[in-house]
Write a protein that holds these residues in place. Structure first.
Motif, PDB file in Angstrom:
ATOM      1  N   ILE A   9      36.532  26.425  31.321  1.00  0.00           N
ATOM      2  CA  ILE A   9      37.503  27.246  32.035  1.00  0.00           C
ATOM      3  C   ILE A   9      38.917  26.903  31.574  1.00  0.00           C
ATOM      4  O   ILE A   9      39.761  27.784  31.375  1.00  0.00           O
ATOM      5  CB  ILE A   9      37.372  27.040  33.557  1.00  0.00           C
ATOM      6  CG1 ILE A   9      36.009  27.557  34.036  1.00  0.00           C
ATOM      7  CG2 ILE A   9      38.482  27.769  34.299  1.00  0.00           C
ATOM      8  CD1 ILE A   9      35.730  27.282  35.493  1.00  0.00           C
ATOM      9  N   ILE A  13      41.707  29.465  29.976  1.00  0.00           N
ATOM     10  CA  ILE A  13      43.055  29.617  30.522  1.00  0.00           C
ATOM     11  C   ILE A  13      44.098  29.353  29.440  1.00  0.00           C
ATOM     12  O   ILE A  13      45.141  30.022  29.388  1.00  0.00           O
ATOM     13  CB  ILE A  13      43.257  28.669  31.724  1.00  0.00           C
ATOM     14  CG1 ILE A  13      42.395  29.127  32.907  1.00  0.00           C
ATOM     15  CG2 ILE A  13      44.729  28.613  32.145  1.00  0.00           C
ATOM     16  CD1 ILE A  13      42.323  28.129  34.043  1.00  0.00           C
ATOM     17  N   VAL A  45      38.312  32.469  44.103  1.00  0.00           N
ATOM     18  CA  VAL A  45      38.330  31.996  42.711  1.00  0.00           C
ATOM     19  C   VAL A  45      38.974  30.600  42.687  1.00  0.00           C
ATOM     20  O   VAL A  45      40.061  30.417  42.142  1.00  0.00           O
ATOM     21  CB  VAL A  45      39.086  32.966  41.785  1.00  0.00           C
ATOM     22  CG1 VAL A  45      38.246  34.156  41.436  1.00  0.00           C
ATOM     23  CG2 VAL A  45      40.416  33.420  42.395  1.00  0.00           C
ATOM     24  N   VAL A  48      40.020  28.947  39.112  1.00  0.00           N
ATOM     25  CA  VAL A  48      41.060  29.610  38.330  1.00  0.00           C
ATOM     26  C   VAL A  48      42.424  29.435  38.988  1.00  0.00           C
ATOM     27  O   VAL A  48      43.462  29.652  38.368  1.00  0.00           O
ATOM     28  CB  VAL A  48      40.715  31.104  38.135  1.00  0.00           C
ATOM     29  CG1 VAL A  48      41.801  31.823  37.350  1.00  0.00           C
ATOM     30  CG2 VAL A  48      39.395  31.245  37.398  1.00  0.00           C
ATOM     31  N   THR A  49      42.467  29.031  40.233  1.00  0.00           N
ATOM     32  CA  THR A  49      43.742  28.800  40.917  1.00  0.00           C
ATOM     33  C   THR A  49      43.965  27.322  41.215  1.00  0.00           C
ATOM     34  O   THR A  49      44.947  26.969  41.852  1.00  0.00           O
ATOM     35  CB  THR A  49      43.797  29.578  42.251  1.00  0.00           C
ATOM     36  OG1 THR A  49      42.726  29.111  43.099  1.00  0.00           O
ATOM     37  CG2 THR A  49      43.637  31.066  42.021  1.00  0.00           C
ATOM     38  N   SER A  52      41.371  23.402  37.255  1.00  0.00           N
ATOM     39  CA  SER A  52      41.255  23.855  35.866  1.00  0.00           C
ATOM     40  C   SER A  52      42.547  24.491  35.384  1.00  0.00           C
ATOM     41  O   SER A  52      42.946  24.310  34.225  1.00  0.00           O
ATOM     42  CB  SER A  52      40.107  24.861  35.730  1.00  0.00           C
ATOM     43  OG  SER A  52      38.874  24.252  36.004  1.00  0.00           O
ATOM     44  N   LEU A  53      43.191  25.238  36.255  1.00  0.00           N
ATOM     45  CA  LEU A  53      44.428  25.932  35.883  1.00  0.00           C
ATOM     46  C   LEU A  53      45.525  24.948  35.534  1.00  0.00           C
ATOM     47  O   LEU A  53      46.160  25.057  34.478  1.00  0.00           O
ATOM     48  CB  LEU A  53      44.877  26.840  37.024  1.00  0.00           C
ATOM     49  CG  LEU A  53      46.225  27.544  36.844  1.00  0.00           C
ATOM     50  CD1 LEU A  53      46.163  28.535  35.688  1.00  0.00           C
ATOM     51  CD2 LEU A  53      46.650  28.238  38.132  1.00  0.00           C
TER      52      LEU A  53
END
Length: 214
Positions: A9, A13, A45, A48-49, A52-53
């Motif tokens: 992920i 990104i 999510v 993704v927030t 990992s982001l």
């Protein structure tokens, strides 16, 4: 989260930077971090927030260092911390002013389970729950709202949120940066993140024991 999935992920990104450039990349990362808790997007999510982001944002900053389109690690890291803090402040305000009806309207078995676990977690840890929850995907979304619903003292929430958001946001972003720029750190990056979590848990447990004794 499985480290292999986490890295996959993060790599995905990181490709955003090539498509949108540094300035929009700042805005997208900060906006998603804010929306993760401020708008409850993280309930749907979470990766993704979340971790990992911001880890990927650090990787991008390291990869762009010295180029014309450099992403400054300190601008990114401090911005992530501020965005995380603002998101939690909004979550707290929604919980305090709209309360239980707002959360009850959210659908999904996973979310209802997360709400129940977050309530138990908050009741057990209090001030430290706000700090520690930043490192837990299911808790970071719900605990600020639970604190608002419980009408936690605003200044206590303010300070706990500041500690948690800056430690998580700035710390994990900088960890991503050094994981990419210093080979020796790359293999230890998850151990470093684990250390932050463990330190928060130990400090929280000590505070909880003192509160019980008092």
């Amino acid at each position: 989260m499985n480290p292999v999935i986490h890295l996959a992920i993060s790599d995905e990104i990181a490709t955003w930077y090539d498509q949108i450039g540094p300035w929009l990349f700042y805005g997208v990362v900060w906006g998603l971090v804010f929306a993760g808790t401020g708008l409850f997007v993280g309930a749907f999510v979470p990766f993704v927030t979340g971790d990992s982001l911001v880890f990927a944002a650090g990787l991008v900053a390291a990869g762009s260092a010295g180029t014309a389109a450099e992403v400054n690690i300190w601008v990114m890291a401090i911005g992530v911390g501020v965005a995380a803090w603002l998101g939690d402040q909004v979550g707290y305000a929604l919980g305090r002013h709209f309360g239980r009806p707002y959360l009850d309207k959210r659908e999904g078995k996973w979310l209802r389970s997360a709400i129940a676990k977050s309530e138990a977690f908050y009741n057990a840890w209090g001030w430290w729950a706000v700090v520690i929850s930043r490192f837990m995907p299911w808790a970071r979304v719900i605990v600020p709202a639970i604190a608002g619903i419980s009408r936690m003292n605003y200044y206590k929430f303010f300070s706990a949120n500041l500690v948690g958001a800056l430690t998580w946001g700035t710390g994990l972003t900088v960890t991503g940066y050094f994981a990419a720029s210093i080979p020796a750190v790359k293999n230890a990056s998850y151990a470093i993140a684990f250390f932050f979590i463990l330190a928060s848990l130990v400090a929280g447990f000590r505070a909880w024991m003192k509160n019980r004794a008092a």
